[in-house]
Design a protein around this motif. Structure first.
Motif, PDB file in Angstrom:
ATOM      1  N   LEU A 112      16.576 -19.879  12.542  1.00 38.01           N
ATOM      2  CA  LEU A 112      17.013 -20.253  11.200  1.00 38.01           C
ATOM      3  C   LEU A 112      18.164 -19.343  10.787  1.00 38.01           C
ATOM      4  O   LEU A 112      18.069 -18.129  10.921  1.00 38.01           O
ATOM      5  CB  LEU A 112      15.834 -20.092  10.234  1.00 38.01           C
ATOM      6  CG  LEU A 112      15.992 -20.635   8.824  1.00 38.01           C
ATOM      7  CD1 LEU A 112      16.026 -22.146   8.847  1.00 38.01           C
ATOM      8  CD2 LEU A 112      14.835 -20.179   7.949  1.00 38.01           C
ATOM      9  N   SER A 113      19.264 -19.949  10.303  1.00 35.94           N
ATOM     10  CA  SER A 113      20.395 -19.151   9.832  1.00 35.94           C
ATOM     11  C   SER A 113      20.311 -18.997   8.323  1.00 35.94           C
ATOM     12  O   SER A 113      19.692 -19.810   7.652  1.00 35.94           O
ATOM     13  CB  SER A 113      21.706 -19.863  10.168  1.00 35.94           C
ATOM     14  OG  SER A 113      21.731 -20.212  11.509  1.00 35.94           O
ATOM     15  N   PRO A 114      20.962 -17.982   7.760  1.00 36.43           N
ATOM     16  CA  PRO A 114      20.928 -17.808   6.302  1.00 36.43           C
ATOM     17  C   PRO A 114      21.502 -19.035   5.588  1.00 36.43           C
ATOM     18  O   PRO A 114      22.500 -19.613   6.038  1.00 36.43           O
ATOM     19  CB  PRO A 114      21.813 -16.583   6.063  1.00 36.43           C
ATOM     20  CG  PRO A 114      21.892 -15.885   7.367  1.00 36.43           C
ATOM     21  CD  PRO A 114      21.725 -16.916   8.426  1.00 36.43           C
ATOM     22  N   GLY A 115      20.884 -19.433   4.504  1.00 31.93           N
ATOM     23  CA  GLY A 115      21.397 -20.518   3.687  1.00 31.93           C
ATOM     24  C   GLY A 115      21.218 -21.904   4.265  1.00 31.93           C
ATOM     25  O   GLY A 115      21.746 -22.877   3.731  1.00 31.93           O
ATOM     26  N   GLU A 116      20.468 -22.001   5.335  1.00 30.45           N
ATOM     27  CA  GLU A 116      20.313 -23.284   6.007  1.00 30.45           C
ATOM     28  C   GLU A 116      18.980 -23.928   5.615  1.00 30.45           C
ATOM     29  O   GLU A 116      18.036 -23.241   5.244  1.00 30.45           O
ATOM     30  CB  GLU A 116      20.338 -23.005   7.513  1.00 30.45           C
ATOM     31  CG  GLU A 116      20.130 -24.210   8.371  1.00 30.45           C
ATOM     32  CD  GLU A 116      20.017 -23.820   9.842  1.00 30.45           C
ATOM     33  OE1 GLU A 116      20.699 -24.454  10.645  1.00 30.45           O
ATOM     34  OE2 GLU A 116      19.255 -22.897  10.172  1.00 30.45           O
ATOM     35  N   THR A 117      18.905 -25.257   5.698  1.00 30.70           N
ATOM     36  CA  THR A 117      17.642 -25.934   5.442  1.00 30.70           C
ATOM     37  C   THR A 117      17.148 -26.596   6.715  1.00 30.70           C
ATOM     38  O   THR A 117      17.846 -27.412   7.311  1.00 30.70           O
ATOM     39  CB  THR A 117      17.798 -27.020   4.364  1.00 30.70           C
ATOM     40  OG1 THR A 117      18.385 -26.424   3.228  1.00 30.70           O
ATOM     41  CG2 THR A 117      16.460 -27.607   3.996  1.00 30.70           C
ATOM     42  N   LEU A 118      15.963 -26.204   7.128  1.00 34.31           N
ATOM     43  CA  LEU A 118      15.347 -26.778   8.314  1.00 34.31           C
ATOM     44  C   LEU A 118      14.101 -27.531   7.862  1.00 34.31           C
ATOM     45  O   LEU A 118      13.314 -27.009   7.079  1.00 34.31           O
ATOM     46  CB  LEU A 118      14.970 -25.660   9.288  1.00 34.31           C
ATOM     47  CG  LEU A 118      14.168 -26.046  10.528  1.00 34.31           C
ATOM     48  CD1 LEU A 118      15.019 -26.887  11.465  1.00 34.31           C
ATOM     49  CD2 LEU A 118      13.673 -24.807  11.255  1.00 34.31           C
ATOM     50  N   ALA A 119      13.938 -28.760   8.333  1.00 32.29           N
ATOM     51  CA  ALA A 119      12.765 -29.531   7.913  1.00 32.29           C
ATOM     52  C   ALA A 119      11.812 -29.729   9.086  1.00 32.29           C
ATOM     53  O   ALA A 119      12.253 -29.976  10.207  1.00 32.29           O
ATOM     54  CB  ALA A 119      13.204 -30.884   7.374  1.00 32.29           C
ATOM     55  N   PHE A 120      10.518 -29.611   8.827  1.00 32.10           N
ATOM     56  CA  PHE A 120       9.493 -29.972   9.799  1.00 32.10           C
ATOM     57  C   PHE A 120       8.953 -31.331   9.380  1.00 32.10           C
ATOM     58  O   PHE A 120       8.477 -31.479   8.261  1.00 32.10           O
ATOM     59  CB  PHE A 120       8.308 -29.008   9.776  1.00 32.10           C
ATOM     60  CG  PHE A 120       8.608 -27.598  10.190  1.00 32.10           C
ATOM     61  CD1 PHE A 120       9.814 -27.245  10.754  1.00 32.10           C
ATOM     62  CD2 PHE A 120       7.633 -26.618  10.035  1.00 32.10           C
ATOM     63  CE1 PHE A 120      10.061 -25.935  11.132  1.00 32.10           C
ATOM     64  CE2 PHE A 120       7.873 -25.312  10.411  1.00 32.10           C
ATOM     65  CZ  PHE A 120       9.082 -24.961  10.952  1.00 32.10           C
ATOM     66  N   VAL A 121       9.004 -32.301  10.272  1.00 33.73           N
ATOM     67  CA  VAL A 121       8.529 -33.637   9.927  1.00 33.73           C
ATOM     68  C   VAL A 121       7.455 -34.068  10.917  1.00 33.73           C
ATOM     69  O   VAL A 121       7.568 -33.796  12.107  1.00 33.73           O
ATOM     70  CB  VAL A 121       9.691 -34.653   9.972  1.00 33.73           C
ATOM     71  CG1 VAL A 121       9.241 -36.017   9.507  1.00 33.73           C
ATOM     72  CG2 VAL A 121      10.838 -34.186   9.117  1.00 33.73           C
ATOM     73  N   GLY A 122       6.455 -34.761  10.439  1.00 35.39           N
ATOM     74  CA  GLY A 122       5.428 -35.284  11.332  1.00 35.39           C
ATOM     75  C   GLY A 122       4.227 -35.770  10.543  1.00 35.39           C
ATOM     76  O   GLY A 122       4.164 -35.600   9.332  1.00 35.39           O
ATOM     77  N   GLU A 123       3.280 -36.398  11.237  1.00 34.34           N
ATOM     78  CA  GLU A 123       2.081 -36.911  10.576  1.00 34.34           C
ATOM     79  C   GLU A 123       1.162 -35.767  10.158  1.00 34.34           C
ATOM     80  O   GLU A 123       1.330 -34.640  10.604  1.00 34.34           O
ATOM     81  CB  GLU A 123       1.305 -37.797  11.549  1.00 34.34           C
ATOM     82  CG  GLU A 123       1.845 -39.184  11.707  1.00 34.34           C
ATOM     83  CD  GLU A 123       1.136 -39.904  12.840  1.00 34.34           C
ATOM     84  OE1 GLU A 123       0.248 -40.702  12.568  1.00 34.34           O
ATOM     85  OE2 GLU A 123       1.469 -39.646  13.995  1.00 34.34           O
ATOM     86  N   SER A 124       0.093 -36.085   9.407  1.00 40.34           N
ATOM     87  CA  SER A 124      -0.870 -35.028   9.085  1.00 40.34           C
ATOM     88  C   SER A 124      -1.519 -34.548  10.373  1.00 40.34           C
ATOM     89  O   SER A 124      -1.782 -35.329  11.277  1.00 40.34           O
ATOM     90  CB  SER A 124      -1.995 -35.515   8.189  1.00 40.34           C
ATOM     91  OG  SER A 124      -1.679 -36.656   7.515  1.00 40.34           O
TER      92      SER A 124
END
Lengths: 323, 340
Positions: B31-43
């Protein structure tokens, strides 16, 4: 061809809220549903969708107004007629975790309604339960299990089987998919569409998930603070909105397409829904509406048919359309 | 650019009566500063567990972060931190907002007190200073009348307001990383839009990196820079938002994209739904975890788990379909283009 199965006229449901105040959960709502049709009811939480559904299915007694089911005023029903109304109108609840009795087996849950409305022998009943489970996509092995052994999607299927058990004609679906995962939501919606085609069911589909509502409904009604603000066919309402609130609500749905999303213009909605105990005078939406004028503060707009089949409750819908 | 967070081969297991549930199976990312990383998936795919493991919020002995897992924050190994260092790390460097603003705030404390708590603890402010700061933070998250609201209890606020208070608590100590675990799932669409706009604005203003855990692809589309699709405790595909939405290569990503109803689709037509259920995480998983539900499943998929293949500097995908010997299949985007 299109025969009204349910008609709601000036329905009101008020709750006492202490200190001589009343909470107008449903305020002067009128609509009808044709046989075999799905009417979607959308709105933010607290706008009275669920109360409306429960009043229609007679779980709440309306404060005023009438509900006409199959040509008969529901409030006057007694004895046999009332029993048959309760058989014809069923409900599917939001939370599949709390709406099933944890101490009853699936067969008991599904079969309970049959004991009241039909005089089946034990074999007949067991056979019916197996058939129902098959219709909602479960095997008969589930009949002797308990609700806690099932996943959320499976439980919601049981909730649907329970509603179908008494062969209803009208089902109020109260947020049946909002507690489920995206992939399971699609399965349940497909099941509801399939069942509707098979048994000529009529649905009142209550949800806050607008894209799902669009998918399942023939017509959509939008509620705001206890009142219906717009009603139209789902094609029309999603392509062209007459009421400023509908426009804001629809533009808030995020779409799974980054490029379209970035170029899309948002109608931002400032603030939150005011308290239903003390709503603004006149048009309830006026304090969040960019088109509001003095007229809106003085006079509450009435839901009127402004184009064939299109109802809206706004003084300035024509001017608001041009912006 | 320097990485603010580096995660290598993160493995988390839960000890249950039935055996060891391997909830996270070797997740690596940066993860870099100021970045948005999303985790996506089912429950149940390990999104939240991964997020919690980053802050070491999982409770031993029931949850075990396996040997060999490494989480480095600005070069420091989080797994080796002692109690004191961990305390400084949580809240100060990395903080978290939870899904349900109703249950994650303390009902017996005013909102102001709950914000002040971390300020007094982490920044050593006096009560008066902390109160001033709390009011400023409430103003930052756009709560009207912060001077008055600071003395209100959570039950006096609406769901959207409470989520704003949660964000205020998380941001009060100016963390460098903010982990948002399904921040909008419990909210209405209109309020969801407001909260996402707020998070975006704060990210740009404070240059805080955000890890967004969600199952809603719509939320991700206009917010995340990079997306990581998770399935059964593994990352099956990762890439920029553009790569995931328009050039994705993993059948599971296609299934996820496909199950979102499109606003242009026909009414009452059958929706695509992915059959089957995710694999039992109690079992050892030698094969590709998605094999049982995949419509392109090949014999190799049932034998060996594919390694992640790099398609570009940012785009990676773990699927046997990318192997040079695999049959060519049409991607979701190609099929979509054909339909049009």
């Amino acid at each position: 061809m299109s025969e009204k199965i349910l008609e709601v006229k000036n329905l009101c449901k008020y709750f006492p809220a202490g200190k001589k105040q009343t909470l107008k959960a449903v305020d002067n709502v009128s609509f009808y549903i044709n046989r075999g049709e799905t009417l979607g009811l959308v709105g933010e939480s607290g706008c009275g969708k669920t109360t409306c559904g429960r009043t229609v299915s007679h779980l709440y007694t309306p404060t005023s107004g009438t509900v006409i089911f199959d040509g008969k005023d529901v409030s006057t029903l007694k004895g046999k007629d009332l029993l048959s109304f309760k058989k014809d109108v069923q409900m599917i609840f939001q939370d599949p975790y709390s709406s099933l009795d944890p101490r009853m087996t699936i067969a008991e849950i599904v079969g309970e309604g049959m004991d009241v409305h039909f005089k089946y022998s034990t074999e007949e009943k067991n056979q019916k339960v197996t058939e129902l489970l098959a219709r909602v996509g479960l095997t008969e092995d589930y009949a002797n299990r308990f609700a806690h052994e099932l996943s959320g999607g499976q439980r919601q299927r049981i909730g649907i089987a329970r509603a179908l058990a008494v062969e209803p004609r009208f089902i109020v679906c109260d947020e049946p998919i909002s507690a489920l995962d995206v992939s399971i939501q699609a399965q349940i919606v497909n099941l509801l569409i399939k069942l509707q085609k098979e048994s000529d069911l009529t649905y009142l589909f209550i949800s806050h998930d607008l894209s799902m509502v669009r998918h399942i409904s023939d017509r959509v009604g939008v509620m705001y603070l206890g009142s219906l603000v717009e009603l139209a066919s789902s094609e029309e309402i999603f392509s062209r909105q007459l009421h400023p609130y509908t426009r804001a609500l629809l533009s808030a749905i995020p779409t799974a397409d980054p490029e379209a999303e970035r170029s899309r213009k948002r109608v931002a909605l400032e603030g939150e829904v005011p308290s239903p105990i003390n709503p603004p005078s006149g048009c309830k939406f006026r304090n969040r509406c960019i088109h509001a004028t003095e007229l809106c503060a003085k006079e509450a707009p009435v839901l009127t048919e402004v184009e064939p089949g299109r109802f809206t409750a706004c003084h300035h819908w024509r001017e608001a359309m041009d912006v | 650019m320097d990485k603010i967070l580096e995660v290598k081969d993160l493995r988390v297991s839960f000890n249950t009566y039935a055996g060891e549930v391997k909830a996270v199976r070797g997740v690596s990312f940066e993860l870099s500063p100021g970045e948005t990383l999303a985790f996506v998936g089912e429950s149940g795919c390990g999104k939240t567990v991964t997020a919690k493991a980053l802050m070491r919020l999982l409770q031993p002995p029931f949850a075990v972060i396996k040997e060999g897992s490494s989480v480095r924050f600005e070069g420091t190994e989080v797994m080796d931190m002692d109690k004191k260092a961990l305390r400084a790390y949580r809240g100060n460097d990395v903080s978290m907002i939870f899904q349900d603003p109703m249950t994650s705030l303390n009902p017996t404390m005013t909102c102001g007190k709950q914000i002040m708590e971390s300020l007094i603890l982490h920044k050593g402010l006096t009560k008066e200073q902390a109160r001033e700061e709390a009011i400023e933070t409430l103003r930052l998250v756009k709560i009207p009348d912060p001077e008055k609201r600071v003395d209100e209890y959570p039950h006096q606020m609406s769901g959207g307001m409470r989520q704003r208070v949660m964000i205020a608590i998380a941001l009060s100590c100016q963390p460098k990383v903010l982990i948002a675990d399904e921040p909008t799932t419990a909210l209405d669409v209109t309020i969801q839009a407001q909260i996402i706009d707020l998070l975006r604005e704060l990210r740009d203003k404070l240059n805080v990196a955000i890890i967004l855990v969600t199952h809603d692809l719509g939320v991700v589309a206009n917010f995340a820079d990079r997306i990581q699709v998770m399935y059964a405790g593994q990352v099956v595909e990762r890439g920029t938002a553009h790569e995931i939405f328009y050039e994705s290569r993993h059948p599971y990503t296609w299934a996820l994209l496909n199950s979102v109803p499109k606003l242009g689709s026909e009414i009452k037509q059958e929706l695509y739904s992915l059959g089957g259920t995710p694999p039992d995480l109690l079992l050892p998983l030698e094969c590709c975890p998605f094999a049982a539900r995949c419509e392109y499943c090949m014999p190799i998929c049932r034998e060996k788990n594919p390694a992640e293949e790099k398609l570009s500097a940012t785009h990676g995908c773990a699927c046997w379909l990318l192997h040079p010997n695999a049959p060519k299949v049409k991607t979701f985007q190609e099929r979509l283009a054909e339909q049009k």
